[in-house]
Design an enzyme around this catalytic site. Structure first.
Site, PDB file in Angstrom:
ATOM      1  N   ASN A   1       2.715  71.980  56.609  1.00  0.00           N
ATOM      2  CA  ASN A   1       1.936  70.759  56.793  1.00  0.00           C
ATOM      3  C   ASN A   1       1.446  70.258  55.442  1.00  0.00           C
ATOM      4  O   ASN A   1       0.965  71.049  54.627  1.00  0.00           O
ATOM      5  CB  ASN A   1       0.738  71.038  57.710  1.00  0.00           C
ATOM      6  CG  ASN A   1       1.177  71.360  59.127  1.00  0.00           C
ATOM      7  OD1 ASN A   1       2.086  70.720  59.658  1.00  0.00           O
ATOM      8  ND2 ASN A   1       0.555  72.352  59.749  1.00  0.00           N
TER       9      ASN A   1
ATOM     10  N   VAL B   1      -5.646  74.286  55.170  1.00  0.00           N
ATOM     11  CA  VAL B   1      -5.811  75.211  54.038  1.00  0.00           C
ATOM     12  C   VAL B   1      -4.951  74.672  52.894  1.00  0.00           C
ATOM     13  O   VAL B   1      -3.735  74.505  53.045  1.00  0.00           O
ATOM     14  CB  VAL B   1      -5.392  76.648  54.411  1.00  0.00           C
ATOM     15  CG1 VAL B   1      -5.460  77.553  53.186  1.00  0.00           C
ATOM     16  CG2 VAL B   1      -6.285  77.200  55.533  1.00  0.00           C
TER      17      VAL B   1
ATOM     18  N   HIS C   1       1.731  76.904  52.280  1.00  0.00           N
ATOM     19  CA  HIS C   1       2.148  77.981  53.181  1.00  0.00           C
ATOM     20  C   HIS C   1       3.164  77.428  54.167  1.00  0.00           C
ATOM     21  O   HIS C   1       3.135  76.243  54.508  1.00  0.00           O
ATOM     22  CB  HIS C   1       0.953  78.585  53.931  1.00  0.00           C
ATOM     23  CG  HIS C   1       0.102  77.571  54.623  1.00  0.00           C
ATOM     24  ND1 HIS C   1      -0.828  76.803  53.949  1.00  0.00           N
ATOM     25  CD2 HIS C   1       0.039  77.181  55.913  1.00  0.00           C
ATOM     26  CE1 HIS C   1      -1.423  75.991  54.796  1.00  0.00           C
ATOM     27  NE2 HIS C   1      -0.902  76.187  56.006  1.00  0.00           N
TER      28      HIS C   1
ATOM     29  N   HIS D   1       4.496  78.042  58.003  1.00  0.00           N
ATOM     30  CA  HIS D   1       4.276  78.691  59.294  1.00  0.00           C
ATOM     31  C   HIS D   1       5.632  79.184  59.797  1.00  0.00           C
ATOM     32  O   HIS D   1       6.600  78.416  59.837  1.00  0.00           O
ATOM     33  CB  HIS D   1       3.720  77.698  60.322  1.00  0.00           C
ATOM     34  CG  HIS D   1       2.388  77.121  59.961  1.00  0.00           C
ATOM     35  ND1 HIS D   1       1.208  77.560  60.527  1.00  0.00           N
ATOM     36  CD2 HIS D   1       2.039  76.131  59.097  1.00  0.00           C
ATOM     37  CE1 HIS D   1       0.196  76.863  60.037  1.00  0.00           C
ATOM     38  NE2 HIS D   1       0.673  75.987  59.169  1.00  0.00           N
TER      39      HIS D   1
HETATM   40  P1  AMP Z   1      -2.501  74.365  58.122  1.00  0.00           P
HETATM   41  O1  AMP Z   1      -3.336  73.703  59.173  1.00  0.00           O
HETATM   42  O2  AMP Z   1      -1.058  74.002  58.148  1.00  0.00           O
HETATM   43  O3  AMP Z   1      -3.126  74.183  56.753  1.00  0.00           O
HETATM   44  O4  AMP Z   1      -2.514  75.914  58.460  1.00  0.00           O
HETATM   45  C1  AMP Z   1      -3.525  76.770  58.096  1.00  0.00           C
HETATM   46  C2  AMP Z   1      -3.403  77.977  58.970  1.00  0.00           C
HETATM   47  O5  AMP Z   1      -4.116  79.030  58.383  1.00  0.00           O
HETATM   48  C3  AMP Z   1      -3.973  77.773  60.385  1.00  0.00           C
HETATM   49  O6  AMP Z   1      -2.956  78.006  61.351  1.00  0.00           O
HETATM   50  C4  AMP Z   1      -5.100  78.803  60.455  1.00  0.00           C
HETATM   51  O7  AMP Z   1      -5.213  79.390  61.728  1.00  0.00           O
HETATM   52  C5  AMP Z   1      -4.691  79.803  59.388  1.00  0.00           C
HETATM   53  N1  AMP Z   1      -5.774  80.554  58.773  1.00  0.00           N
HETATM   54  C6  AMP Z   1      -6.915  80.061  58.244  1.00  0.00           C
HETATM   55  N2  AMP Z   1      -7.663  81.054  57.729  1.00  0.00           N
HETATM   56  C7  AMP Z   1      -6.953  82.197  57.907  1.00  0.00           C
HETATM   57  C8  AMP Z   1      -7.179  83.563  57.593  1.00  0.00           C
HETATM   58  N3  AMP Z   1      -8.301  83.965  56.972  1.00  0.00           N
HETATM   59  N4  AMP Z   1      -6.250  84.478  57.940  1.00  0.00           N
HETATM   60  C9  AMP Z   1      -5.118  84.076  58.587  1.00  0.00           C
HETATM   61  N5  AMP Z   1      -4.839  82.810  58.898  1.00  0.00           N
HETATM   62  C10 AMP Z   1      -5.737  81.873  58.578  1.00  0.00           C
END
Ligand code: AMP
Length: 115
Positions: free
Chosen positions: A88, A97, A101, A103
């Site tokens: 994203n 975040v 990354h 998914h």
């Molecule tokens: P995005 O919305 O694409 O930025 O994805 C961020 C992802 O990070 C989300 O699916 C969250 O559930 C995941 N996330 C946030 N904090 C953590 C964490 N501490 N450990 C594992 N996953 C996380």
């Protein structure tokens, strides 16, 4: 590395996570809010805000993330049934975040359409 980035903290081992793979360039751990039976995050160890900032990054690093996604998918037993790899970028995509990354989603049929 940035002090305030949660994924930098996980990569550095300062924040707990269910890590399944780590090498000198990439870390993989379970998403805390899974959206599929298998939901892992493929994270470059280097802090990059998103794919939009990746132009100046070593292209091998981006390729390595995808190779590791395929490797982990195989290890999780979803290579045959299939999976989705998605990143994203920005508000319309719901990025929450700001550390690049990918998914990795699978283990059950995934919703379509994507948009
Ligand atoms: P995005 O919305 O694409 O930025 O994805 C961020 C992802 O990070 C989300 O699916 C969250 O559930 C995941 N996330 C946030 N904090 C953590 C964490 N501490 N450990 C594992 N996953 C996380």
């Amino acid at each position: 590395m940035t002090d305030s980035c949660i994924f930098c903290a996980i990569v550095a081992g300062r924040q707990p996570a269910r890590t399944v793979y780590q090498d000198e360039t990439v870390t993989v751990f379970w998403d805390i809010h899974p959206q599929a039976r298998i939901h892992l995050l493929i994270v470059p160890n280097q802090h990059i805000r998103s794919l939009a900032e990746a132009e100046d990054v070593d292209p091998a690093l981006l390729g390595r993330c995808l190779q590791v996604a395929a490797k982990v998918a195989r290890e999780q037993g979803i290579a045959e049934t299939g999976y989705r790899v998605v990143t994203n970028v920005g508000p319309h995509a719901g990025q929450s975040v700001f550390h690049l990354h990918f998914h990795l989603l699978g283990g059950n049929p995934l919703r379509l359409p994507l948009g």
